[in-house]
Design a protein around this motif. Structure first.
Motif, mmCIF file in Angstrom:
data_model
loop_
_atom_site.group_PDB
_atom_site.id
_atom_site.type_symbol
_atom_site.label_atom_id
_atom_site.label_comp_id
_atom_site.label_asym_id
_atom_site.label_seq_id
_atom_site.Cartn_x
_atom_site.Cartn_y
_atom_site.Cartn_z
ATOM 1 N N LEU A 110 39.571 147.658 70.303
ATOM 2 C CA LEU A 110 38.575 148.186 69.366
ATOM 3 C C LEU A 110 37.178 148.266 69.980
ATOM 4 O O LEU A 110 36.438 149.214 69.699
ATOM 5 C CB LEU A 110 38.540 147.345 68.090
ATOM 6 C CG LEU A 110 39.702 147.583 67.133
ATOM 7 C CD1 LEU A 110 39.634 146.598 65.964
ATOM 8 C CD2 LEU A 110 39.709 149.006 66.622
ATOM 9 N N ALA A 111 36.811 147.312 70.802
ATOM 10 C CA ALA A 111 35.489 147.359 71.440
ATOM 11 C C ALA A 111 35.382 148.592 72.343
ATOM 12 O O ALA A 111 34.374 149.306 72.323
ATOM 13 C CB ALA A 111 35.236 146.080 72.231
ATOM 14 N N ALA A 112 36.421 148.849 73.113
ATOM 15 C CA ALA A 112 36.426 150.035 73.981
ATOM 16 C C ALA A 112 36.451 151.308 73.143
ATOM 17 O O ALA A 112 35.792 152.296 73.488
ATOM 18 C CB ALA A 112 37.630 149.992 74.921
ATOM 19 N N PHE A 113 37.176 151.277 72.042
ATOM 20 C CA PHE A 113 37.239 152.439 71.163
ATOM 21 C C PHE A 113 35.872 152.741 70.562
ATOM 22 O O PHE A 113 35.464 153.902 70.462
ATOM 23 C CB PHE A 113 38.286 152.212 70.061
ATOM 24 C CG PHE A 113 38.518 153.421 69.208
ATOM 25 C CD1 PHE A 113 39.126 154.545 69.732
ATOM 26 C CD2 PHE A 113 38.108 153.438 67.900
ATOM 27 C CE1 PHE A 113 39.333 155.673 68.951
ATOM 28 C CE2 PHE A 113 38.314 154.554 67.112
ATOM 29 C CZ PHE A 113 38.925 155.675 67.641
ATOM 30 N N LYS A 115 33.029 152.185 71.966
ATOM 31 C CA LYS A 115 32.246 152.812 73.042
ATOM 32 C C LYS A 115 32.631 154.282 73.212
ATOM 33 O O LYS A 115 31.771 155.131 73.446
ATOM 34 C CB LYS A 115 32.436 152.057 74.350
ATOM 35 C CG LYS A 115 31.773 150.701 74.355
ATOM 36 C CD LYS A 115 32.019 149.977 75.657
ATOM 37 C CE LYS A 115 31.410 148.585 75.593
ATOM 38 N NZ LYS A 115 31.694 147.813 76.803
ATOM 39 N N VAL A 116 33.927 154.567 73.102
ATOM 40 C CA VAL A 116 34.397 155.960 73.211
ATOM 41 C C VAL A 116 33.751 156.797 72.113
ATOM 42 O O VAL A 116 33.213 157.880 72.373
ATOM 43 C CB VAL A 116 35.938 156.036 73.120
ATOM 44 C CG1 VAL A 116 36.421 157.473 72.974
ATOM 45 C CG2 VAL A 116 36.575 155.376 74.334
ATOM 46 N N LEU A 117 33.808 156.320 70.871
ATOM 47 C CA LEU A 117 33.222 157.068 69.757
ATOM 48 C C LEU A 117 31.724 157.265 69.943
ATOM 49 O O LEU A 117 31.194 158.360 69.691
ATOM 50 C CB LEU A 117 33.506 156.378 68.426
ATOM 51 C CG LEU A 117 34.952 156.421 67.947
ATOM 52 C CD1 LEU A 117 35.086 155.687 66.622
ATOM 53 C CD2 LEU A 117 35.450 157.843 67.830
ATOM 54 N N ASN A 118 31.031 156.237 70.384
ATOM 55 C CA ASN A 118 29.582 156.372 70.620
ATOM 56 C C ASN A 118 29.295 157.405 71.698
ATOM 57 O O ASN A 118 28.349 158.189 71.586
ATOM 58 C CB ASN A 118 28.981 155.017 70.989
ATOM 59 C CG ASN A 118 28.884 154.089 69.801
ATOM 60 O OD1 ASN A 118 28.751 154.541 68.664
ATOM 61 N ND2 ASN A 118 28.972 152.802 70.044
ATOM 62 N N ARG A 119 30.126 157.434 72.737
ATOM 63 C CA ARG A 119 29.942 158.412 73.815
ATOM 64 C C ARG A 119 30.202 159.831 73.313
ATOM 65 O O ARG A 119 29.454 160.762 73.611
ATOM 66 C CB ARG A 119 30.875 158.054 74.977
ATOM 67 C CG ARG A 119 30.659 158.881 76.212
ATOM 68 C CD ARG A 119 31.441 158.381 77.408
ATOM 69 N NE ARG A 119 32.874 158.424 77.189
ATOM 70 C CZ ARG A 119 33.671 157.361 77.152
ATOM 71 N NH1 ARG A 119 33.178 156.150 77.302
ATOM 72 N NH2 ARG A 119 34.968 157.502 76.968
#
Length: 140
Positions: A110-113, A115-119
């Motif tokens: 979820l933490a990586a996800f 970051k993906v959404l923010n990017r």
């Protein structure tokens, strides 16, 4: 493409490792016909490759999601180019209706996800988006 090609592609979608002799028997054509059709479909770019499909649970436990996106004006090409370069984008689909694009995403957790959404939110040309996390897969 004729009926034999269409039938051959349907069989390959179900099992791309099926031997040519078995495909020929199912299609009621010769093995040579199957091999010739495969060569033609590959040469013309209809078949662009063969792959392995894994059950989602068989791989690492990853976060998978679908993001529906509306794109500003004529920015679709630029947005698609940006998304193609993202390692967390599994597939891109242009659509009609409310959303211009449907993007299949994945991340390790979820933490990586997040970051993906923010990017993705920073990509110029994306007007709005709606993301749904995939909980289970019922059919492959």
């Amino acid at each position: 493409m004729n009926d034999t090609d269409i039938g051959l592609l349907a069989l390959l979608r179900a099992n791309a490792r099926e031997p040519a002799a078995v495909l020929a028997k199912k299609l009621r054509v010769s093995r040579g016909t199957v091999l010739n059709r495969l060569t033609k479909l590959e040469a013309t770019g209809v078949i662009v490759g063969y792959t392995v499909r894994l059950k989602p649970a068989a791989g690492a436990q990853r976060i998978r999601a679908i993001a529906s996106m509306a794109v500003d004006g004529n920015a679709t090409s630029a947005v698609l180019q940006s998304l193609r370069g993202d390692p967390n984008v599994e597939a891109l689909h242009t659509t009609n209706g409310r959303w211009d694009l449907v993007v299949e995403l994945q991340a390790d957790d979820l933490a990586a996800f997040d970051k993906v959404l923010n990017r993705l939110r920073l990509i110029p040309g994306i007007a709005t988006s709606e993301t749904s996390i995939l909980l289970s897969t019922q059919k492959l």
